[in-house]
Design a protein around this motif. Structure first.
Motif, PDB file in Angstrom:
ATOM      1  N   GLN A 166      -1.539 -13.410  -2.135  1.00  0.00           N
ATOM      2  CA  GLN A 166      -2.417 -13.442  -3.311  1.00  0.00           C
ATOM      3  C   GLN A 166      -2.726 -12.037  -3.849  1.00  0.00           C
ATOM      4  OE1 GLN A 166      -3.328 -14.324  -0.238  1.00  0.00           O
ATOM      5  NE2 GLN A 166      -5.397 -13.646   0.237  1.00  0.00           N
ATOM      6  N   VAL A 167      -2.365 -11.012  -3.094  1.00  0.00           N
ATOM      7  CA  VAL A 167      -2.579  -9.635  -3.554  1.00  0.00           C
ATOM      8  C   VAL A 167      -1.384  -9.233  -4.407  1.00  0.00           C
ATOM      9  CG1 VAL A 167      -2.855  -7.227  -2.856  1.00  0.00           C
ATOM     10  CG2 VAL A 167      -3.906  -9.060  -1.484  1.00  0.00           C
ATOM     11  N   HIS A 168      -1.640  -8.905  -5.667  1.00  0.00           N
ATOM     12  CA  HIS A 168      -0.534  -8.520  -6.548  1.00  0.00           C
ATOM     13  C   HIS A 168      -0.589  -7.058  -6.969  1.00  0.00           C
ATOM     14  CE1 HIS A 168      -2.977  -8.622 -10.227  1.00  0.00           C
ATOM     15  NE2 HIS A 168      -3.557  -9.680  -9.698  1.00  0.00           N
ATOM     16  N   ALA A 169      -1.670  -6.362  -6.582  1.00  0.00           N
ATOM     17  CA  ALA A 169      -1.780  -4.936  -6.882  1.00  0.00           C
ATOM     18  C   ALA A 169      -2.623  -4.265  -5.804  1.00  0.00           C
ATOM     19  CB  ALA A 169      -2.413  -4.714  -8.252  1.00  0.00           C
ATOM     20  N   ALA A 170      -2.170  -3.107  -5.346  1.00  0.00           N
ATOM     21  CA  ALA A 170      -2.893  -2.366  -4.318  1.00  0.00           C
ATOM     22  C   ALA A 170      -2.706  -0.870  -4.550  1.00  0.00           C
ATOM     23  CB  ALA A 170      -2.398  -2.749  -2.927  1.00  0.00           C
ATOM     24  N   GLU A 171      -3.646  -0.104  -4.031  1.00  0.00           N
ATOM     25  CA  GLU A 171      -3.537   1.349  -4.045  1.00  0.00           C
ATOM     26  C   GLU A 171      -3.398   1.827  -2.610  1.00  0.00           C
ATOM     27  OE1 GLU A 171      -6.069   2.583  -8.016  1.00  0.00           O
ATOM     28  OE2 GLU A 171      -7.105   2.614  -6.081  1.00  0.00           O
ATOM     29  N   ALA A 172      -2.666   2.924  -2.439  1.00  0.00           N
ATOM     30  CA  ALA A 172      -2.440   3.499  -1.113  1.00  0.00           C
ATOM     31  C   ALA A 172      -3.177   4.822  -0.992  1.00  0.00           C
ATOM     32  CB  ALA A 172      -0.946   3.701  -0.882  1.00  0.00           C
ATOM     33  N   TYR A 173      -3.788   5.027   0.168  1.00  0.00           N
ATOM     34  CA  TYR A 173      -4.532   6.255   0.445  1.00  0.00           C
ATOM     35  C   TYR A 173      -4.204   6.749   1.846  1.00  0.00           C
ATOM     36  CZ  TYR A 173      -7.440   4.834  -3.488  1.00  0.00           C
ATOM     37  OH  TYR A 173      -7.876   4.457  -4.731  1.00  0.00           O
TER      38      TYR A 173
END
Length: 197
Positions: free
Chosen positions: A172-179
């Motif tokens: 269900q996750v279609h966008a994420a940011e990486a840190y």
């Protein structure tokens, strides 16, 4: 946006004036346009007016002057989480700012955390943040930078990177940011930690 949702305060500091790439004789107008785009994006995101440092675009260099400026900025902010571009970025201002921020955080004797983020070069993250519910606002803010989108479809590149970062997360996750998040204590004990995968 997640910090704002929780009632936190966010202060954005823009170090360079964005004037690189201005047509001959139009640098001042171009810098003013970039500033207005940043103000419009800040309004979309709702974090208030950014602080503009107005260093000439592509003039940031890693060194004591930049490190000292970041130390002063952080100490005046009373922040406990500092975000900066990854030290692996290809844009020279982004890379210099990331490197100087790592050193500044290492020097400040406070329990700070540093979150390095990616812009144009994927990093080796230790945090993936689901931004599915916020991606439309991020995209709307990016569309404020018309001068940049005219040159390159950065809005599509960023959306593509955010889509790629959802790869290992639930369906269900279609966008994420990486840190890459590290503590000041960790940087003091291992100042090269952010340069290793």
């Amino acid at each position: 946006l997640r910090h704002l949702e929780k009632g936190g305060r966010v202060q954005v500091v823009i170090f360079s004036d964005g004037g690189c790439g201005a047509p001959d004789g139009e640098r001042e107008a171009y810098v003013a346009r970039r500033r207005q785009e940043s103000l419009a994006a800040a309004s979309v995101l709702g974090y208030g007016e950014p602080v503009f440092r107005d260093h000439k675009d592509r003039s940031l260099h890693y060194g004591e002057a930049l490190v000292d400026e970041i130390v002063s900025t952080v100490q005046q902010s009373a922040a406990d989480l500092i975000c900066a571009p990854s030290v692996m970025e290809m844009h020279p201002d982004h890379r210099a700012l990331g490197m100087a921020t790592v050193e500044a955080i290492r020097r400040i004797d406070l329990p700070l955390r540093l979150a390095l983020y990616e812009v144009g070069v994927p990093l080796h993250p230790n945090l993936l943040l689901d931004i599915s519910a916020l991606a439309h606002r991020k995209n709307a803010a990016m569309r404020c930078f018309a001068s940049q989108i005219e040159k390159q479809r950065y809005d599509l590149h960023i959306a593509g990177l955010n889509s790629f970062r959802s790869y290992t997360l639930p369906g269900q996750v279609h966008a994420a940011e990486a840190y890459l998040v590290v503590s000041a204590d960790h940087l003091r004990s291992d100042p090269l930690a952010v340069y290793r995968p």
